[in-house]
Motif scaffolding. Structure first.
Motif, PDB file in Angstrom:
ATOM      1  N   GLN A 128       0.790  -1.223   0.079  1.00 23.42           N
ATOM      2  CA  GLN A 128       0.023  -0.009   0.050  1.00 23.42           C
ATOM      3  C   GLN A 128       0.831   1.369   0.078  1.00 23.42           C
ATOM      4  N   ASP A 129       2.038   1.269   0.283  1.00 21.37           N
ATOM      5  CA  ASP A 129       2.963   2.218   0.339  1.00 21.37           C
ATOM      6  C   ASP A 129       3.464   2.570  -1.176  1.00 21.37           C
ATOM      7  N   VAL A 130       2.894   4.041  -1.704  1.00 23.64           N
ATOM      8  CA  VAL A 130       3.060   4.103  -3.007  1.00 23.64           C
ATOM      9  C   VAL A 130       4.206   5.203  -3.192  1.00 23.64           C
ATOM     10  N   ARG A 131       5.340   5.407  -2.115  1.00 25.24           N
ATOM     11  CA  ARG A 131       6.381   6.165  -2.576  1.00 25.24           C
ATOM     12  C   ARG A 131       7.223   5.750  -3.393  1.00 25.24           C
ATOM     13  N   ALA A 132       8.045   6.310  -4.129  1.00 24.80           N
ATOM     14  CA  ALA A 132       9.230   5.824  -4.972  1.00 24.80           C
ATOM     15  C   ALA A 132       9.942   5.037  -4.347  1.00 24.80           C
ATOM     16  N   LEU A 133      10.468   5.177  -3.333  1.00 27.48           N
ATOM     17  CA  LEU A 133      11.417   4.373  -2.451  1.00 27.48           C
ATOM     18  C   LEU A 133      10.783   3.044  -2.351  1.00 27.48           C
ATOM     19  N   SER A 134       9.479   2.759  -1.973  1.00 28.05           N
ATOM     20  CA  SER A 134       8.746   1.362  -1.981  1.00 28.05           C
ATOM     21  C   SER A 134       8.833   0.768  -3.214  1.00 28.05           C
ATOM     22  N   TRP A 135       8.732   1.374  -4.409  1.00 31.66           N
ATOM     23  CA  TRP A 135       8.536   0.612  -5.741  1.00 31.66           C
ATOM     24  C   TRP A 135      10.120   0.190  -5.954  1.00 31.66           C
ATOM     25  N   PHE A 136      11.096   1.064  -5.655  1.00 34.68           N
ATOM     26  CA  PHE A 136      12.542   0.828  -6.047  1.00 34.68           C
ATOM     27  C   PHE A 136      13.034  -0.427  -5.031  1.00 34.68           C
ATOM     28  N   LEU A 137      12.565  -0.397  -4.129  1.00 38.82           N
ATOM     29  CA  LEU A 137      12.963  -1.542  -2.906  1.00 38.82           C
ATOM     30  C   LEU A 137      12.316  -3.093  -3.365  1.00 38.82           C
ATOM     31  N   LEU A 138      11.380  -2.750  -4.348  1.00 36.95           N
ATOM     32  CA  LEU A 138      10.837  -4.170  -4.710  1.00 36.95           C
ATOM     33  C   LEU A 138      11.855  -4.962  -5.658  1.00 36.95           C
ATOM     34  N   PHE A 139      12.838  -4.273  -6.214  1.00 38.00           N
ATOM     35  CA  PHE A 139      13.723  -4.934  -6.836  1.00 38.00           C
ATOM     36  C   PHE A 139      15.071  -4.888  -6.260  1.00 38.00           C
ATOM     37  N   PHE A 140      15.648  -3.591  -5.583  1.00 40.80           N
ATOM     38  CA  PHE A 140      16.957  -3.544  -4.953  1.00 40.80           C
ATOM     39  C   PHE A 140      16.368  -3.628  -3.585  1.00 40.80           C
ATOM     40  N   THR A 141      16.321  -4.848  -2.917  1.00 41.37           N
ATOM     41  CA  THR A 141      15.667  -5.134  -1.781  1.00 41.37           C
ATOM     42  C   THR A 141      16.540  -4.526  -0.380  1.00 41.37           C
ATOM     43  N   ASN A 142      15.936  -4.615   0.644  1.00 41.02           N
ATOM     44  CA  ASN A 142      16.592  -4.349   1.802  1.00 41.02           C
ATOM     45  C   ASN A 142      17.666  -5.386   2.164  1.00 41.02           C
ATOM     46  N   ASP A 143      17.540  -6.749   1.790  1.00 39.76           N
ATOM     47  CA  ASP A 143      18.297  -7.486   2.014  1.00 39.76           C
ATOM     48  C   ASP A 143      19.599  -7.440   1.067  1.00 39.76           C
ATOM     49  N   MET A 144      19.488  -6.896   0.042  1.00 41.25           N
ATOM     50  CA  MET A 144      20.484  -6.550  -0.825  1.00 41.25           C
ATOM     51  C   MET A 144      21.319  -5.724  -0.021  1.00 41.25           C
ATOM     52  N   ILE A 145      20.647  -4.424   0.263  1.00 37.15           N
ATOM     53  CA  ILE A 145      21.381  -3.413   1.018  1.00 37.15           C
ATOM     54  C   ILE A 145      21.946  -3.851   2.054  1.00 37.15           C
ATOM     55  N   ALA A 204      16.756  -1.559 -11.600  1.00 30.44           N
ATOM     56  CA  ALA A 204      16.072  -1.594 -10.607  1.00 30.44           C
ATOM     57  C   ALA A 204      15.010  -0.294 -10.652  1.00 30.44           C
ATOM     58  N   ARG A 205      15.587   0.919 -11.206  1.00 29.79           N
ATOM     59  CA  ARG A 205      14.897   2.108 -11.361  1.00 29.79           C
ATOM     60  C   ARG A 205      14.129   1.920 -12.716  1.00 29.79           C
ATOM     61  N   ILE A 206      14.402   1.211 -13.690  1.00 33.55           N
ATOM     62  CA  ILE A 206      13.560   1.301 -14.701  1.00 33.55           C
ATOM     63  C   ILE A 206      12.489   0.318 -14.487  1.00 33.55           C
ATOM     64  N   ASN A 207      12.604  -0.817 -13.932  1.00 30.81           N
ATOM     65  CA  ASN A 207      11.877  -1.884 -13.942  1.00 30.81           C
ATOM     66  C   ASN A 207      10.609  -1.553 -13.070  1.00 30.81           C
ATOM     67  N   SER A 208      11.019  -0.707 -11.827  1.00 35.59           N
ATOM     68  CA  SER A 208      10.325  -0.163 -10.682  1.00 35.59           C
ATOM     69  C   SER A 208       9.489   0.931 -11.398  1.00 35.59           C
ATOM     70  N   LEU A 209       9.612   2.017 -12.208  1.00 31.29           N
ATOM     71  CA  LEU A 209       8.846   2.952 -12.841  1.00 31.29           C
ATOM     72  C   LEU A 209       7.909   2.145 -13.932  1.00 31.29           C
ATOM     73  N   ILE A 210       8.395   1.044 -14.338  1.00 32.29           N
ATOM     74  CA  ILE A 210       7.416   0.431 -15.228  1.00 32.29           C
ATOM     75  C   ILE A 210       6.110  -0.321 -14.322  1.00 32.29           C
ATOM     76  N   VAL A 211       6.518  -0.745 -13.294  1.00 28.77           N
ATOM     77  CA  VAL A 211       5.392  -1.434 -12.435  1.00 28.77           C
ATOM     78  C   VAL A 211       4.852  -0.372 -11.838  1.00 28.77           C
ATOM     79  N   LEU A 225      12.656   9.815  -5.829  1.00 26.69           N
ATOM     80  CA  LEU A 225      13.343   8.808  -5.308  1.00 26.69           C
ATOM     81  C   LEU A 225      14.434   9.354  -4.179  1.00 26.69           C
ATOM     82  N   ILE A 226      14.956  10.441  -4.763  1.00 26.85           N
ATOM     83  CA  ILE A 226      16.101  11.176  -3.968  1.00 26.85           C
ATOM     84  C   ILE A 226      15.495  11.623  -2.746  1.00 26.85           C
ATOM     85  N   VAL A 227      14.470  12.264  -2.782  1.00 25.69           N
ATOM     86  CA  VAL A 227      13.599  12.795  -1.443  1.00 25.69           C
ATOM     87  C   VAL A 227      13.264  11.595  -0.615  1.00 25.69           C
ATOM     88  N   ASP A 228      12.987  10.601  -1.156  1.00 26.98           N
ATOM     89  CA  ASP A 228      12.431   9.369  -0.266  1.00 26.98           C
ATOM     90  C   ASP A 228      13.755   8.857   0.410  1.00 26.98           C
TER      91      ASP A 228
END
Length: 579
Positions: A73-90, A449-456, A478-481
């Motif tokens: 339900q979180d529609v921030r830009a960072l939430s979409w980005f983390l769908l691909f470059f995940t917290n586990d990867m970070i 990750a940026r390209i795929n997350s924006l498409i989704v 994304l920078i702000v988030d």
């Protein structure tokens, strides 16, 4: 007809020439056996089409687009980005980087023949990397894509021509460069051998590609396969040099993308270890196996062998083809050129494809069409239907309708998926100059990750009632988030986490910062005689006459002014209250 095909096959197999339709010997599939492709008599645009039955081909029956769970339900830009470059990867990057710098501090880690001081200065001043700082480091990378061209050092320039206040608000220049030097993605023991991930980057790359090919987004029927070059001018066994390419030096990635959007489904880094194109295509096609999708490719990849193996996996293929790869004889002859633009010739064939415990006949089409020159093509999805395309004709202005076949029309429409992804990546790329060969792969993952997350995100805009964004608008959000998330992570750091970071760093002199001044209390009469304040004595701006005091911190065992108490417990390089 079946009897004639069997007789022709026996004749060709015994060294004789088949009667009727020509046979082409082709070896493909996992078994490595050799099979015959039975080609029908060729059909040209000058002959009637009657008498050729159109075969029935199964179609892909699915719904393309985003398939997000109900809990998202979180529609921030960072939430979409983390769908691909995940917290586990970070977390993995943070953990491996800190461990890597710790090893560099050991005398045994000094390279042979190294004549300078060891460890290097940046290792000496290294502070343990945290999730907060790595998020800010990514934010700086994306900020550079919007406004900066040139060496990364000039991003923090103070000259009026380069001055950007946002740069210092995100991260200092020296800290950014130190993190870039200290990045590490995996230990040497985790990859580099047979059956193991690629050394240096393989584990993180596999984690990322699993997310790309996961249930988050379902691609459509048409995909494209091509190479993508990651620019790199350093030294590496993986590097390719191609003078005729736009990117002359770099690493080669084999990429499978959705034709319509450029969404990256699968990718493979070319290690130059003798992997054949045939096996590479089969490995990438595992992402779409048994789904009756169609993969478009150019003449570097196309062959009867490969198309037959893909058909075994219930995957269609279409692509231009070179001579000597199983084309019908009429299409393959280089001396038999078509006369006019729009002329074509094709032949249908049958492939023995093992399925359901037996051998079934698989359809394949071989064709040649004249545009500005003759172009040969193979396809297992098309049957040779007539179509029209717009083309420039010599001696005429503008584009005019030209006769063609359905396979050529679809190839022009659906082959550009990888080029579309490269275009989106190159416009706003995070790539920086690198001395380590795996850095371009990390930048490629961030960009993808940026390209795929924006498409989704844009595909889900109606569902979540949000406006679609352009690439630049998405990066700005994304920078702000990322900055807000980094600040939140800093606030949530507790006493135990701070203590762990200091212990990992081996910095006993910084234990005063653990927990801030909440664990320490000042005392006015800490000593009987006046002594030098530990903060003022380190600040060259303070007059020596103001050094002395009886106040101090019993917990630290240091003498200091009460006014210097907070600076001592909260700043790595505290500033005196008397300055």
């Amino acid at each position: 007809r079946e009897q004639a095909e069997d007789e022709d096959g026996q004749a060709a197999g015994s060294g004789g020439e088949g009667v009727g339709s020509k046979r082409k010997l082709a070896s493909y599939g996992e078994q490595g056996h050799k099979h015959y492709v039975a080609w029908d008599p060729p059909v040209t645009n000058e002959l009637p089409f009657a008498g050729h039955d159109t075969p029935f081909l199964p179609k892909w029956a699915g719904k393309a687009g985003a398939h997000l769970p109900a809990t998202f339900q979180d529609v921030r830009a960072l939430s979409w980005f983390l769908l691909f470059f995940t917290n586990d990867m970070i977390s993995r990057v943070v953990e491996k980087s800190n461990a890597y710098v710790q090893r560099l501090r050991l005398p045994t880690s000094m390279p042979a023949g190294y004549k300078k001081t060891w460890p290097p200065a940046w290792v000496e001043r290294w502070q343990p990397l945290t999730r907060r700082e790595f998020l800010l480091w990514i934010a700086v990378l994306f900020a550079m894509t919007l406004t900066h061209k040139g060496p990364e050092r000039t991003f923090w320039g103070q000259d009026w021509l380069y001055f950007r206040p946002a740069a210092g608000m995100l991260m200092s220049r020296n800290r950014f460069l130190d993190i870039k030097r200290g990045l590490h993605l995996q230990d040497d023991s985790e990859g580099g051998g047979d059956g193991k991930p690629i050394k240096k980057v393989g584990v993180l790359l596999n984690m990322f590609l699993e997310r790309c090919n996961g249930p988050i987004y379902k691609v459509g029927q048409n995909l494209s396969l091509d190479e993508a070059m990651l620019k790199f001018k350093g030294t590496s066994a993986f590097k390719y040099t191609r003078q005729a390419k736009p990117t002359r030096e770099g690493l080669k990635m084999w990429v499978l993308c959705e034709s319509k959007t450029g969404y990256v489904v699968a990718a493979m880094l070319d290690e130059r270890k003798g992997l054949t194109l045939h096996n590479m295509i089969l490995d990438l096609s595992e992402a779409t196996r048994d789904q009756w999708r169609c993969i478009y490719m150019d003449n570097l990849f196309s062959s009867v062998d490969t198309f037959g193996a893909l058909l075994e996996r219930k995957t269609y293929a279409c692509g231009t083809c070179r001579a000597g790869r199983g084309l019908p004889s009429r299409c393959e002859k280089t001396g038999d050129k078509l006369r006019n633009q729009g002329d074509w010739v094709f032949a249908r064939g049958k492939l023995p494809v093992p399925q359901n415990g037996g051998v079934e006949r698989g359809h394949i089409l071989g064709a040649k069409w004249r545009d500005t020159g003759d172009c040969c093509m193979l396809s297992t999805q098309h049957v040779g239907l007539h179509s029209k395309v717009l083309r420039h004709i010599k001696g005429k202005q503008g584009r005019h309708s030209v006769n063609t076949l359905d396979c050529y029309r679809d190839y022009n429409d659906f082959m550009g998926g990888v080029d579309l992804a490269d275009q989106k990546r190159a416009m706003l790329s995070t790539r920086l100059r690198a001395y380590k060969w795996w850095h371009p792969v990390l930048y490629w993952m961030l960009d993808t990750a940026r390209i795929n997350s924006l498409i989704v995100r844009n595909d889900s805009a109606d569902k979540y009632k949000i406006e679609p964004l352009s690439s630049r608008e998405y990066i700005e959000e994304l920078i702000v988030d990322l900055r807000q998330e980094a600040l939140q992570s800093h606030v949530e750091d507790d006493f135990e986490a701070q203590q762990t970071r200091l212990l990992l760093a081996g910095r006993k002199d910084l234990e005063r910062l653990v927990g801030g001044h909440l664990m320490h209390f000042p005392e006015k009469q800490y000593v009987e005689k006046l002594k030098t304040c530990v903060v003022c004595s380190r600040d060259p701006r303070v007059n020596q006459s103001n050094y002395k005091t009886k106040e101090g911190c019993p917990k630290c065992g240091e003498v200091m002014h009460i006014e210097c108490f907070e600076a001592w417990h909260t700043q790595q390089h505290p500033k005196s209250c008397k300055a």
